[in-house]
Motif scaffolding. Structure first.
Motif, mmCIF file in Angstrom:
data_model
loop_
_atom_site.group_PDB
_atom_site.id
_atom_site.type_symbol
_atom_site.label_atom_id
_atom_site.label_comp_id
_atom_site.label_asym_id
_atom_site.label_seq_id
_atom_site.Cartn_x
_atom_site.Cartn_y
_atom_site.Cartn_z
ATOM 1 N N UNK A 7 7.152 -1.482 5.165
ATOM 2 C CA UNK A 7 6.014 -2.028 4.417
ATOM 3 C C UNK A 7 4.768 -1.164 4.604
ATOM 4 N N UNK A 8 4.579 -0.658 5.830
ATOM 5 C CA UNK A 8 3.415 0.199 6.089
ATOM 6 C C UNK A 8 3.453 1.455 5.220
ATOM 7 N N UNK A 9 4.611 2.115 5.195
ATOM 8 C CA UNK A 9 4.707 3.338 4.401
ATOM 9 C C UNK A 9 4.620 3.048 2.908
ATOM 10 N N UNK A 10 5.107 1.885 2.496
ATOM 11 C CA UNK A 10 4.963 1.516 1.090
ATOM 12 C C UNK A 10 3.491 1.363 0.724
ATOM 13 N N UNK A 11 2.742 0.685 1.596
ATOM 14 C CA UNK A 11 1.307 0.522 1.338
ATOM 15 C C UNK A 11 0.592 1.868 1.375
ATOM 16 N N UNK A 15 -1.309 3.504 -1.762
ATOM 17 C CA UNK A 15 -2.736 3.841 -1.727
ATOM 18 C C UNK A 15 -2.965 5.293 -2.131
ATOM 19 N N UNK A 16 -2.087 6.183 -1.649
ATOM 20 C CA UNK A 16 -2.212 7.593 -2.036
ATOM 21 C C UNK A 16 -2.032 7.752 -3.540
ATOM 22 N N UNK A 17 -1.052 7.036 -4.095
ATOM 23 C CA UNK A 17 -0.821 7.107 -5.536
ATOM 24 C C UNK A 17 -2.013 6.610 -6.327
ATOM 25 N N UNK A 18 -2.610 5.500 -5.876
ATOM 26 C CA UNK A 18 -3.793 4.986 -6.572
ATOM 27 C C UNK A 18 -4.949 5.970 -6.477
#
Length: 377
Positions: A7-11, A15-18
């Protein structure tokens, strides 16, 4: 058990993508708005001039990007083209004739290799390549920001200014000591004009605001300096000019070069010690490529000085250390990183290219100081 990590890496990646999406949207927003306005505007009476202006800017920026990235005839081994080892006579002295050769009808003296190299470096900077620092789009900057404060499109300009610094210093020494017999002759007119032209502002375009009005661009002055240097050498070949190849002049010449690169070493040290931005230090590349260009220029000038002062160098036993100094200069030119990093000196992720360049500069300078001390004994 791994769900929190996943979940941490997904977030994180979300965030990087946004962030990337917002950055790209910000960059494309003016173009999207312009495209919408262009489609909604009236007929070609409005669209035609606007399209012409847009195409003009696209062409200008395309040319600008090309000129900043194309380094025509850049060659760290350019000194080899001169074959200085084949010369048999010091600059300004009557050319030695081959055994059995008939004496020429007119006097024939050896041309100065230093002047030849300085002239060719000017040609390399402003004729074989476009002089970047005075180009309109370079002066305009990146959305008002000086290109030197950005991480792109400024390396060639810094390199050219470094080469130019070496040529400027050389023309000063030619006027003050090498091109005259100290105390008994006047200043050579061609060398004087060359020095004056080389001191001109590096960033002058055809029009300026301070003072307001039309101007002569920088490359024109440098081309005039090249012609003046060539004129001096032509008069030297006819034995109508002077090249004073005394040991005290060589001492002074070496000392001035040593001081010049010492100033560059201090500039690099200041940036390396006080800023540790690594890959993100946008001024590190300016310092690096200026120093590189300066060493590039002095590599040729020092090799030429070895030919012009061959008698003094041989007499004082300087040949081995002179050859070593040229090796050090050439070794410094092997450092050509694609991206300049100014990391901590004890760092392990980001290299410190400025400290590496500073190390080579100090090695060259130590050789120059040693040669000066030997000549002064």
């Amino acid at each position: 058990m791994l769900e929190p990590v996943v979940a941490f890496f997904q977030r994180l990646f979300s965030a990087i993508g946004r962030g990337l999406g917002l950055a790209i949207s910000w960059l494309l927003f003016p173009f999207v708005r312009f495209a919408g306005w262009f489609r909604a505007s009236g007929g070609w009476i409005v669209k035609g001039p606007v399209a012409a202006i847009v195409l003009l800017f696209v062409g200008l920026y395309g040319y600008f990007v090309y000129t900043t990235q194309a380094w025509t005839n850049f060659d760290p081994d350019y000194v080899n083209r001169y074959n200085f080892g084949e010369r048999k006579t010091d600059a300004g002295l009557p050319v030695k004739l081959a055994p059995g050769a008939a004496a020429p009808a007119t006097a024939n003296c050896e041309r100065s290799a230093i002047v030849d190299v300085a002239s060719d470096l000017i040609d390399f900077n402003v004729d074989e390549n476009a002089w970047i620092s005075s180009m309109l789009l370079y002066k305009a900057g990146f959305f008002g920001m000086d290109w030197d404060h950005t991480p792109f499109l400024d390396n060639k300009a810094s390199f050219q200014r470094g080469v130019n610094q070496a040529v400027r210093r050389t023309t000063v020494e030619l006027v003050d000591s090498l091109g005259r017999v100290r105390g008994t002759s006047g200043i050579n007119e061609n060398l004087q004009k060359a020095r004056s032209n080389m001191q001109f502002d590096e960033g002058a375009w055809y029009f300026g605001l301070d003072p307001f009005g039309p101007k002569t661009p920088t490359p024109s002055f440098y081309r005039s300096a090249k012609r003046d240097l060539q004129a001096f050498n032509e008069s030297l070949v006819k034995c109508e000019a002077t090249f004073d190849g005394r040991s005290d002049n060589l001492i002074e010449f070496i000392d001035r070069i040593s001081n010049d690169i010492g100033n560059t070493s201090a500039m690099i040290r200041e940036r390396s010690e006080d800023h540790n931005g690594g890959w993100f230090d946008t001024r590190a590349d300016d310092r690096f490529w200026f120093a590189y260009g300066q060493l590039y220029g002095y590599y040729g000038v020092m090799a030429a000085a070895g030919a012009d002062f061959d008698g003094v160098i041989t007499q004082r036993g300087l040949a081995p250390i002179w050859a070593e100094s040229l090796k050090q200069l050439r070794a410094a030119l092997r450092i050509q990183p694609a991206i300049i990093s100014n990391g901590r000196e004890d760092g392990w992720i980001m290299p410190t290219h400025l400290a590496t360049m500073g190390f080579y500069i100090l090695r060259v300078r130590s050789n120059l100081v040693e040669m000066r001390d030997i000549l002064a004994r």
